[in-house]
Design a protein around this motif. Structure first.
Motif, PDB file in Angstrom:
ATOM      1  N   SER A 247       0.843  -1.195   0.000  1.00 19.45           N
ATOM      2  CA  SER A 247       0.000   0.000   0.000  1.00 19.45           C
ATOM      3  C   SER A 247       0.877   1.243   0.000  1.00 19.45           C
ATOM      4  O   SER A 247       1.745   1.402   0.863  1.00 19.45           O
ATOM      5  CB  SER A 247      -0.915   0.009   1.229  1.00 19.45           C
ATOM      6  N   LEU A 248       0.662   2.119  -0.978  1.00 18.53           N
ATOM      7  CA  LEU A 248       1.417   3.368  -1.105  1.00 18.53           C
ATOM      8  C   LEU A 248       0.583   4.494  -0.507  1.00 18.53           C
ATOM      9  O   LEU A 248      -0.488   4.829  -1.007  1.00 18.53           O
ATOM     10  CB  LEU A 248       1.719   3.657  -2.580  1.00 18.53           C
ATOM     11  N   LYS A 249       1.101   5.072   0.557  1.00 16.72           N
ATOM     12  CA  LYS A 249       0.303   5.995   1.363  1.00 16.72           C
ATOM     13  C   LYS A 249       0.690   7.445   1.109  1.00 16.72           C
ATOM     14  O   LYS A 249       1.866   7.794   1.088  1.00 16.72           O
ATOM     15  CB  LYS A 249       0.488   5.668   2.849  1.00 16.72           C
ATOM     16  N   ILE A 250      -0.328   8.283   0.922  1.00 18.05           N
ATOM     17  CA  ILE A 250      -0.154   9.726   0.775  1.00 18.05           C
ATOM     18  C   ILE A 250      -0.460  10.374   2.114  1.00 18.05           C
ATOM     19  O   ILE A 250      -1.489  10.093   2.724  1.00 18.05           O
ATOM     20  CB  ILE A 250      -1.101  10.289  -0.304  1.00 18.05           C
ATOM     21  N   GLU A 251       0.416  11.260   2.569  1.00 21.84           N
ATOM     22  CA  GLU A 251       0.165  12.016   3.808  1.00 21.84           C
ATOM     23  C   GLU A 251      -0.740  13.197   3.480  1.00 21.84           C
ATOM     24  O   GLU A 251      -0.698  13.728   2.384  1.00 21.84           O
ATOM     25  CB  GLU A 251       1.497  12.510   4.388  1.00 21.84           C
ATOM     26  N   GLY A 252      -1.572  13.630   4.454  1.00 19.41           N
ATOM     27  CA  GLY A 252      -2.318  14.864   4.221  1.00 19.41           C
ATOM     28  C   GLY A 252      -3.745  14.896   4.704  1.00 19.41           C
ATOM     29  O   GLY A 252      -4.626  15.370   3.991  1.00 19.41           O
ATOM     30  N   ARG A 253      -4.020  14.421   5.941  1.00 15.55           N
ATOM     31  CA  ARG A 253      -5.395  14.472   6.432  1.00 15.55           C
ATOM     32  C   ARG A 253      -5.833  15.873   6.847  1.00 15.55           C
ATOM     33  O   ARG A 253      -6.938  16.071   7.346  1.00 15.55           O
ATOM     34  CB  ARG A 253      -5.576  13.496   7.601  1.00 15.55           C
ATOM     35  N   MET A 254      -4.954  16.872   6.621  1.00 19.41           N
ATOM     36  CA  MET A 254      -5.322  18.266   6.866  1.00 19.41           C
ATOM     37  C   MET A 254      -5.474  19.034   5.553  1.00 19.41           C
ATOM     38  O   MET A 254      -5.735  20.224   5.561  1.00 19.41           O
ATOM     39  CB  MET A 254      -4.242  18.945   7.714  1.00 19.41           C
ATOM     40  N   LYS A 255      -5.308  18.361   4.415  1.00 18.08           N
ATOM     41  CA  LYS A 255      -5.199  19.043   3.139  1.00 18.08           C
ATOM     42  C   LYS A 255      -6.552  19.204   2.446  1.00 18.08           C
ATOM     43  O   LYS A 255      -7.536  18.552   2.754  1.00 18.08           O
ATOM     44  CB  LYS A 255      -4.239  18.271   2.231  1.00 18.08           C
ATOM     45  N   THR A 256      -6.549  20.107   1.423  1.00 19.90           N
ATOM     46  CA  THR A 256      -7.762  20.440   0.698  1.00 19.90           C
ATOM     47  C   THR A 256      -8.100  19.394  -0.352  1.00 19.90           C
ATOM     48  O   THR A 256      -7.282  18.533  -0.704  1.00 19.90           O
ATOM     49  CB  THR A 256      -7.606  21.793  -0.018  1.00 19.90           C
ATOM     50  N   ALA A 257      -9.297  19.537  -0.914  1.00 25.42           N
ATOM     51  CA  ALA A 257      -9.716  18.659  -2.000  1.00 25.42           C
ATOM     52  C   ALA A 257      -8.805  18.823  -3.207  1.00 25.42           C
ATOM     53  O   ALA A 257      -8.519  17.838  -3.907  1.00 25.42           O
ATOM     54  CB  ALA A 257     -11.167  18.962  -2.383  1.00 25.42           C
ATOM     55  N   LEU A 258      -8.328  20.031  -3.485  1.00 23.03           N
ATOM     56  CA  LEU A 258      -7.444  20.256  -4.627  1.00 23.03           C
ATOM     57  C   LEU A 258      -6.141  19.493  -4.456  1.00 23.03           C
ATOM     58  O   LEU A 258      -5.652  18.853  -5.394  1.00 23.03           O
ATOM     59  CB  LEU A 258      -7.167  21.755  -4.798  1.00 23.03           C
ATOM     60  N   TYR A 259      -5.561  19.539  -3.267  1.00 18.33           N
ATOM     61  CA  TYR A 259      -4.327  18.800  -2.994  1.00 18.33           C
ATOM     62  C   TYR A 259      -4.551  17.306  -3.199  1.00 18.33           C
ATOM     63  O   TYR A 259      -3.784  16.623  -3.884  1.00 18.33           O
ATOM     64  CB  TYR A 259      -3.867  19.079  -1.568  1.00 18.33           C
ATOM     65  N   VAL A 260      -5.606  16.786  -2.604  1.00 18.55           N
ATOM     66  CA  VAL A 260      -5.877  15.351  -2.664  1.00 18.55           C
ATOM     67  C   VAL A 260      -6.128  14.909  -4.103  1.00 18.55           C
ATOM     68  O   VAL A 260      -5.615  13.884  -4.560  1.00 18.55           O
ATOM     69  CB  VAL A 260      -7.068  14.999  -1.753  1.00 18.55           C
ATOM     70  N   ALA A 261      -6.912  15.689  -4.855  1.00 13.93           N
ATOM     71  CA  ALA A 261      -7.195  15.340  -6.245  1.00 13.93           C
ATOM     72  C   ALA A 261      -5.917  15.333  -7.075  1.00 13.93           C
ATOM     73  O   ALA A 261      -5.691  14.430  -7.897  1.00 13.93           O
ATOM     74  CB  ALA A 261      -8.203  16.325  -6.830  1.00 13.93           C
ATOM     75  N   THR A 262      -5.065  16.333  -6.867  1.00 13.31           N
ATOM     76  CA  THR A 262      -3.835  16.449  -7.649  1.00 13.31           C
ATOM     77  C   THR A 262      -2.904  15.280  -7.388  1.00 13.31           C
ATOM     78  O   THR A 262      -2.386  14.653  -8.318  1.00 13.31           O
ATOM     79  CB  THR A 262      -3.128  17.768  -7.313  1.00 13.31           C
ATOM     80  N   VAL A 263      -2.681  14.973  -6.124  1.00 15.84           N
ATOM     81  CA  VAL A 263      -1.752  13.904  -5.773  1.00 15.84           C
ATOM     82  C   VAL A 263      -2.319  12.533  -6.161  1.00 15.84           C
ATOM     83  O   VAL A 263      -1.617  11.691  -6.728  1.00 15.84           O
ATOM     84  CB  VAL A 263      -1.407  13.955  -4.273  1.00 15.84           C
TER      85      VAL A 263
END
Length: 415
Positions: A247-263
């Motif tokens: 499982s490849l994990k992205i950090e960022g449970r404080m981030k915006t929808a734009l950040y999450v969509a981009t990554v």
């Protein structure tokens, strides 16, 4: 080669839906207590139920963080919370504390138990220990190299899973177990209330000259001595995908929808391209690098994957993010006229050129032809954040497409 899971964070129900649509195989979220991101919006019971249902409808898994390091006064509440989660049926629980692990095994044994990076998982014997207790997955400590992860894979059962962070903010403290915030302002990072003192600006004071603040280096502004660059492995997916990580994990449970969509969109394409053809992955490298820089970040590093970080992995002169785009909102609905309904996140105006960001990788530049408020009145711009709007872009938008605006000054500064 086994196709790994792309695991994406979600701070709210809105962001969860965006993560699912933009390519996540799984999302991880926190409830209103007992996770390590107290300042995130987090999920109410109702939102969690809706989010799990939405994800499952799209074939995506949901993991819930219960990863605080508990004190005695937390335990009764933890038991009650686990009873709720048993009814909500997420796919896994992310746990750091052995006491909470034992409660989860007792109360909701049918839900997978994953061991958080907070548990300092640095060797294969630790993995075996948790496996024998009933853990399905262990998240590697961020201090591990790829070689060490490969050694763990070779020494653990085939059906045990390895999860590893591949993108996002790095913590200055070992596996994220930080005492700075608690010491300086009384807010405990291990209880979810971190104030991120690693991002603060520091100077030194000589003992016999109190009040005289001197920079640590020759810089009149002080220096950010704990401030790490962000992890980014988009250029090294060949190594990641052949390492045995599940499982490849992205950090960022404080981030915006734009950040999450981009990554999510960028890593989704990189993974799929490599599995289709390593050559295709290399050919598209410039696209990945360009896209991943479209979200906020603090420059990039490969962390510990290729050895211990040195002075070049720190940012000494600033604690600010590079920001090339501003999030305007996402398509909540599209009416019969083709107008898109959004909840405005940042101000924009009629006549302005903005971008539609689509899950398939396309970014469409469009001009704002008209904006209408909820009463149908034509407006030049909307002065209030969170205002409901109907926007005519003259282009076919679909639900969950994102709207963003390029920040030219920041982009030019970066170049």
């Amino acid at each position: 080669m086994k196709k790994p899971e792309l695991l994406v964070p979600a701070s709210s129900l809105e962001v969860l839906k965006i993560a699912v649509v933009f390519g996540a195989d799984a999302v991880y979220i926190g409830g209103e207590a007992f996770g390590l991101r107290a300042k995130a919006k987090n999920f109410s019971r109702e939102d969690m139920a809706e989010g799990i249902a939405f994800a499952h409808e799209h074939g995506v898994k949901v993991y819930v963080t219960v990863n605080i390091l508990a004190h005695n006064y937390d335990l009764a509440g933890v038991r009650e919370y686990l009873q709720e989660l048993r009814e909500l049926k997420p796919d896994g629980l992310i746990i750091a504390d052995p006491g909470i692990f034992s409660y989860a095994k007792e109360i909701c044994p049918e839900i997978e138990r994953h061991i958080s990076t907070q548990a300092n998982n640095t060797n294969y014997e630790t993995y075996r220990f948790w496996y024998q207790l009933g853990a399905k997955r262990v998240v590697t400590a961020r201090e591990l190299s790829l070689k060490e992860i490969q050694e763990i894979r070779a020494h653990i059962p085939d059906d045990m899973e390895i999860e590893t962070f591949v993108h996002g903010a790095m913590c200055i403290s070992y596996s994220g177990r930080c005492l700075l915030s608690n010491y300086l302002v009384g807010r405990d990072a291990n209880q979810g209330a971190c104030t991120h003192p690693c991002r603060w600006k520091y100077s030194i004071v000589e003992e016999t000259r109190p009040g005289e603040y001197m920079p640590v280096f020759e810089n009149e502004r002080g220096t950010y001595i704990f401030n790490s660059k962000d992890l980014c492995m988009i250029e090294h997916m060949d190594d990641i995908l052949t390492s045995g990580i599940d499982s490849l994990k992205i950090e960022g449970r404080m981030k915006t929808a734009l950040y999450v969509a981009t990554v999510a969109r960028t890593y989704r394409k990189a993974i799929d391209d490599y599995l289709e053809s390593p050559g295709k992955y290399q050919e598209n490298m410039d696209w990945y690098k360009e896209q991943i820089s479209n979200c906020t970040y603090r420059q990039f590093t490969t962390g510990f994957f290729y050895g211990k970080p040195d002075e070049n992995t720190q940012i000494y002169d600033s604690n600010t993010y590079v920001k090339e785009y501003t999030y305007l909102g996402y398509a909540e609905a599209v009416d019969e006229r083709g107008y898109v309904q959004i909840t405005q996140r940042n101000k924009f105006t009629v006549g302005e050129t903005i971008e539609i960001m689509k899950p398939d990788g396309r970014n469409l530049a469009v001009q704002v032809k008209a904006i209408y408020d909820e009463e149908g009145n034509s407006v030049e711009s909307a002065p209030h954040p969170q205002q409901k709007l109907f926007v005519d872009l003259g282009e076919g938008m679909e639900v969950y497409d994102l709207l963003r605006r390029a920040e030219k000054a920041d982009a030019e500064t970066k170049r």
